[in-house]
Design a protein around this motif. Structure first.
Motif, PDB file in Angstrom:
ATOM      1  N   SER A 164       0.831  -1.212   0.000  1.00 20.82           N
ATOM      2  CA  SER A 164       0.000   0.000   0.000  1.00 20.82           C
ATOM      3  C   SER A 164       0.860   1.255   0.000  1.00 20.82           C
ATOM      4  CB  SER A 164      -0.930   0.006   1.210  1.00 20.82           C
ATOM      5  OG  SER A 164      -1.897  -1.007   1.120  1.00 20.82           O
ATOM      6  N   ALA A 165       1.923   1.245   0.810  1.00 21.37           N
ATOM      7  CA  ALA A 165       2.828   2.403   0.864  1.00 21.37           C
ATOM      8  C   ALA A 165       3.448   2.663  -0.498  1.00 21.37           C
ATOM      9  CB  ALA A 165       3.915   2.170   1.912  1.00 21.37           C
ATOM     10  N   GLU A 166       3.788   1.581  -1.201  1.00 24.65           N
ATOM     11  CA  GLU A 166       4.398   1.724  -2.525  1.00 24.65           C
ATOM     12  C   GLU A 166       3.380   2.216  -3.553  1.00 24.65           C
ATOM     13  OE1 GLU A 166       6.747  -0.997  -5.882  1.00 24.65           O
ATOM     14  OE2 GLU A 166       6.093  -1.882  -3.976  1.00 24.65           O
ATOM     15  N   SER A 167       2.179   1.638  -3.548  1.00 23.62           N
ATOM     16  CA  SER A 167       1.176   2.013  -4.546  1.00 23.62           C
ATOM     17  C   SER A 167       0.676   3.432  -4.340  1.00 23.62           C
ATOM     18  CB  SER A 167      -0.009   1.032  -4.505  1.00 23.62           C
ATOM     19  OG  SER A 167      -0.682   1.103  -3.259  1.00 23.62           O
ATOM     20  N   MET A 168       0.720   3.909  -3.093  1.00 22.41           N
ATOM     21  CA  MET A 168       0.304   5.285  -2.809  1.00 22.41           C
ATOM     22  C   MET A 168       1.428   6.283  -3.049  1.00 22.41           C
ATOM     23  SD  MET A 168      -1.926   4.643   0.673  1.00 22.41           S
ATOM     24  CE  MET A 168      -2.538   6.334   0.816  1.00 22.41           C
ATOM     25  N   ASN A 169       2.631   5.744  -3.357  1.00 22.57           N
ATOM     26  CA  ASN A 169       3.803   6.591  -3.620  1.00 22.57           C
ATOM     27  C   ASN A 169       4.112   7.495  -2.423  1.00 22.57           C
ATOM     28  OD1 ASN A 169       5.927   7.362  -5.329  1.00 22.57           O
ATOM     29  ND2 ASN A 169       4.811   9.180  -6.013  1.00 22.57           N
ATOM     30  N   LEU A 170       4.035   6.909  -1.224  1.00 24.69           N
ATOM     31  CA  LEU A 170       4.296   7.683  -0.007  1.00 24.69           C
ATOM     32  C   LEU A 170       5.778   7.984   0.107  1.00 24.69           C
ATOM     33  CD1 LEU A 170       1.988   5.854   2.575  1.00 24.69           C
ATOM     34  CD2 LEU A 170       1.484   7.889   1.187  1.00 24.69           C
ATOM     35  N   ARG A 171       6.088   9.228   0.478  1.00 24.97           N
ATOM     36  CA  ARG A 171       7.465   9.680   0.621  1.00 24.97           C
ATOM     37  C   ARG A 171       7.588  10.551   1.874  1.00 24.97           C
ATOM     38  NH1 ARG A 171       7.761   6.372  -2.670  1.00 24.97           N
ATOM     39  NH2 ARG A 171       8.657   6.421  -4.789  1.00 24.97           N
ATOM     40  N   VAL A 172       8.780  10.573   2.451  1.00 24.80           N
ATOM     41  CA  VAL A 172       9.030  11.514   3.549  1.00 24.80           C
ATOM     42  C   VAL A 172       8.815  12.931   3.031  1.00 24.80           C
ATOM     43  CG1 VAL A 172      10.786  12.470   5.095  1.00 24.80           C
ATOM     44  CG2 VAL A 172      10.612   9.986   4.772  1.00 24.80           C
ATOM     45  N   GLY A 173       8.034  13.719   3.757  1.00 28.00           N
ATOM     46  CA  GLY A 173       7.702  15.076   3.330  1.00 28.00           C
ATOM     47  C   GLY A 173       6.343  15.192   2.675  1.00 28.00           C
ATOM     48  N   SER A 174       5.728  14.039   2.311  1.00 31.26           N
ATOM     49  CA  SER A 174       4.402  14.080   1.691  1.00 31.26           C
ATOM     50  C   SER A 174       3.347  14.498   2.715  1.00 31.26           C
ATOM     51  CB  SER A 174       4.030  12.704   1.129  1.00 31.26           C
ATOM     52  OG  SER A 174       4.894  12.305   0.098  1.00 31.26           O
ATOM     53  N   GLU A 175       2.388  15.309   2.272  1.00 19.87           N
ATOM     54  CA  GLU A 175       1.255  15.666   3.123  1.00 19.87           C
ATOM     55  C   GLU A 175       0.166  14.617   2.954  1.00 19.87           C
ATOM     56  OE1 GLU A 175      -0.037  19.644   2.300  1.00 19.87           O
ATOM     57  OE2 GLU A 175       1.361  20.496   3.752  1.00 19.87           O
ATOM     58  N   VAL A 176      -0.324  14.102   4.064  1.00 16.94           N
ATOM     59  CA  VAL A 176      -1.343  13.058   4.041  1.00 16.94           C
ATOM     60  C   VAL A 176      -2.372  13.348   5.128  1.00 16.94           C
ATOM     61  CG1 VAL A 176       0.226  11.280   3.152  1.00 16.94           C
ATOM     62  CG2 VAL A 176      -0.014  11.598   5.623  1.00 16.94           C
ATOM     63  N   TYR A 177      -3.407  12.524   5.168  1.00 19.22           N
ATOM     64  CA  TYR A 177      -4.385  12.592   6.247  1.00 19.22           C
ATOM     65  C   TYR A 177      -4.326  11.308   7.063  1.00 19.22           C
ATOM     66  CZ  TYR A 177      -6.545  16.736   4.248  1.00 19.22           C
ATOM     67  OH  TYR A 177      -6.772  18.006   3.777  1.00 19.22           O
ATOM     68  N   GLY A 178      -4.281  11.438   8.378  1.00 23.89           N
ATOM     69  CA  GLY A 178      -4.444  10.305   9.268  1.00 23.89           C
ATOM     70  C   GLY A 178      -5.930  10.208   9.605  1.00 23.89           C
ATOM     71  N   ILE A 179      -6.585   9.140   9.146  1.00 23.43           N
ATOM     72  CA  ILE A 179      -8.039   9.001   9.280  1.00 23.43           C
ATOM     73  C   ILE A 179      -8.336   7.928  10.320  1.00 23.43           C
ATOM     74  CG2 ILE A 179     -10.181   8.476   8.052  1.00 23.43           C
ATOM     75  CD1 ILE A 179      -8.723   9.332   5.462  1.00 23.43           C
ATOM     76  N   ILE A 180      -9.178   8.269  11.304  1.00 23.33           N
ATOM     77  CA  ILE A 180      -9.432   7.361  12.427  1.00 23.33           C
ATOM     78  C   ILE A 180     -10.923   7.349  12.758  1.00 23.33           C
ATOM     79  CG2 ILE A 180      -8.712   6.715  14.755  1.00 23.33           C
ATOM     80  CD1 ILE A 180      -6.543   9.079  14.320  1.00 23.33           C
ATOM     81  N   LYS A 181     -11.508   6.176  12.845  1.00 24.22           N
ATOM     82  CA  LYS A 181     -12.898   6.055  13.263  1.00 24.22           C
ATOM     83  C   LYS A 181     -13.006   6.401  14.747  1.00 24.22           C
ATOM     84  CE  LYS A 181     -15.066   2.332  12.153  1.00 24.22           C
ATOM     85  NZ  LYS A 181     -15.325   0.889  11.969  1.00 24.22           N
ATOM     86  N   SER A 182     -14.082   7.060  15.120  1.00 26.55           N
ATOM     87  CA  SER A 182     -14.247   7.462  16.524  1.00 26.55           C
ATOM     88  C   SER A 182     -14.313   6.257  17.460  1.00 26.55           C
ATOM     89  CB  SER A 182     -15.504   8.326  16.672  1.00 26.55           C
ATOM     90  OG  SER A 182     -16.651   7.614  16.248  1.00 26.55           O
ATOM     91  N   SER A 183     -14.828   5.134  16.959  1.00 30.44           N
ATOM     92  CA  SER A 183     -14.936   3.938  17.796  1.00 30.44           C
ATOM     93  C   SER A 183     -13.574   3.269  18.031  1.00 30.44           C
ATOM     94  CB  SER A 183     -15.892   2.927  17.154  1.00 30.44           C
ATOM     95  OG  SER A 183     -15.465   2.586  15.848  1.00 30.44           O
ATOM     96  N   ASP A 184     -12.542   3.691  17.267  1.00 28.22           N
ATOM     97  CA  ASP A 184     -11.202   3.120  17.426  1.00 28.22           C
ATOM     98  C   ASP A 184     -10.321   3.946  18.351  1.00 28.22           C
ATOM     99  OD1 ASP A 184     -11.664   0.926  15.787  1.00 28.22           O
ATOM    100  OD2 ASP A 184     -11.060   1.984  13.964  1.00 28.22           O
TER     101      ASP A 184
END
Length: 258
Positions: A164-184
């Motif tokens: 998943s990290a590779e397919s999303m092309n994640l890199r140090v410095g990339s802006e992303v969203y940390g998404i969390i369900k309230s029940s978690d």
């Protein structure tokens, strides 16, 4: 090749506010003079006045106040409305910059740009969506731990697959969203001792809303963001508004969004 773009606000199909005009207003505020502001920007007084006059004609209220003569001499100052315009422009310009930066992540890859565009219009039912910048990526063949610095302060970790990290092309410095369900998210007054693969984020209880069976707790973590947790009343601790508390979130429960 790099994607770039300029940000302008228009009104009645005419150019109203841009970075140069905002800079001119700020120079007037600093110097108290259109002439002095024009000199600092290396433009003629006539050109500066034409820009001010153009803004004044489009604005809902006057943007400058001019005084002539008097004990302290004449001068120019901005109105409260002008300061509101400056603040509004800067907030929108920052959002525009973030928007362009998201595009820039694609480089010269149109397919990746298309993926980013599709995600921009994705909505999710998850209550918690924290804007963050990736600070570290640790991969061990199958899994990847993504470490992020939350906008406004704080650190968040997510565990996803290496693929998943590779397919999303994640890199140090990339802006992303940390998404969390309230029940978690578990809210507790006691900081956990065992924090392996667990996020522990300190904050202040902003509000607690309850019905007959469940409660929703909002924890303010910094000036920009809060976290919302949902729990049963049986699991609700003796929390009250204003208490210091901790949000406990497993790495695996933090989804990465672009």
């Amino acid at each position: 090749m790099k994607i770039d773009g300029r940000f302008w606000l228009t009104k009645n199909d005419k150019s109203f506010l841009g970075s140069g005009r905002i800079e001119l207003l700020e120079k007037i505020a600093q110097t108290g003079s259109i002439n002095a502001a024009a000199k600092e920007m290396k433009m003629s007084y006539k050109a500066a006045w034409e820009r001010i006059n153009s803004m004044n004609e489009l604005a809902d209220e006057p943007i400058i106040l001019r005084t002539i003569g008097g004990k302290g001499g004449g001068g120019t100052k901005l109105t409260d409305y002008a300061y509101e315009l400056i603040n509004t422009y800067k907030k929108l310009d920052e959002l525009h910059r973030q928007f362009i930066n998201r595009f820039s992540e694609a480089g010269d890859n149109p397919e990746h740009l298309a993926q980013i565009l599709n995600r921009l219009f994705l909505t999710t039912s998850a209550r918690n969506q924290l804007l963050a910048t990736i600070s570290q990526i640790t991969i061990n063949k199958i899994n990847a731990v993504i470490s992020m610095e939350i906008a406004g302060g704080g650190t968040l970790h997510s565990s996803i697959t290496a693929k998943s990290a590779e397919s999303m092309n994640l890199r140090v410095g990339s802006e992303v969203y940390g998404i969390i369900k309230s029940s978690d998210i578990q809210i507790t007054t006691q900081k956990p001792q065992d924090t392996a693969k667990t996020n522990v984020i300190e904050g202040v209880v902003e509000s607690i809303i309850s019905n007959e069976t469940d409660s929703e707790i909002t924890l303010q973590i910094n000036e920009k963001f809060s976290l919302t947790s949902s729990t049963s009343n049986k699991e609700l601790q003796q929390l009250k508004q204003g208490d210091k508390a901790f949000a406990v979130i497993d790495y695996a429960n933090v989804i990465i969004g672009l």
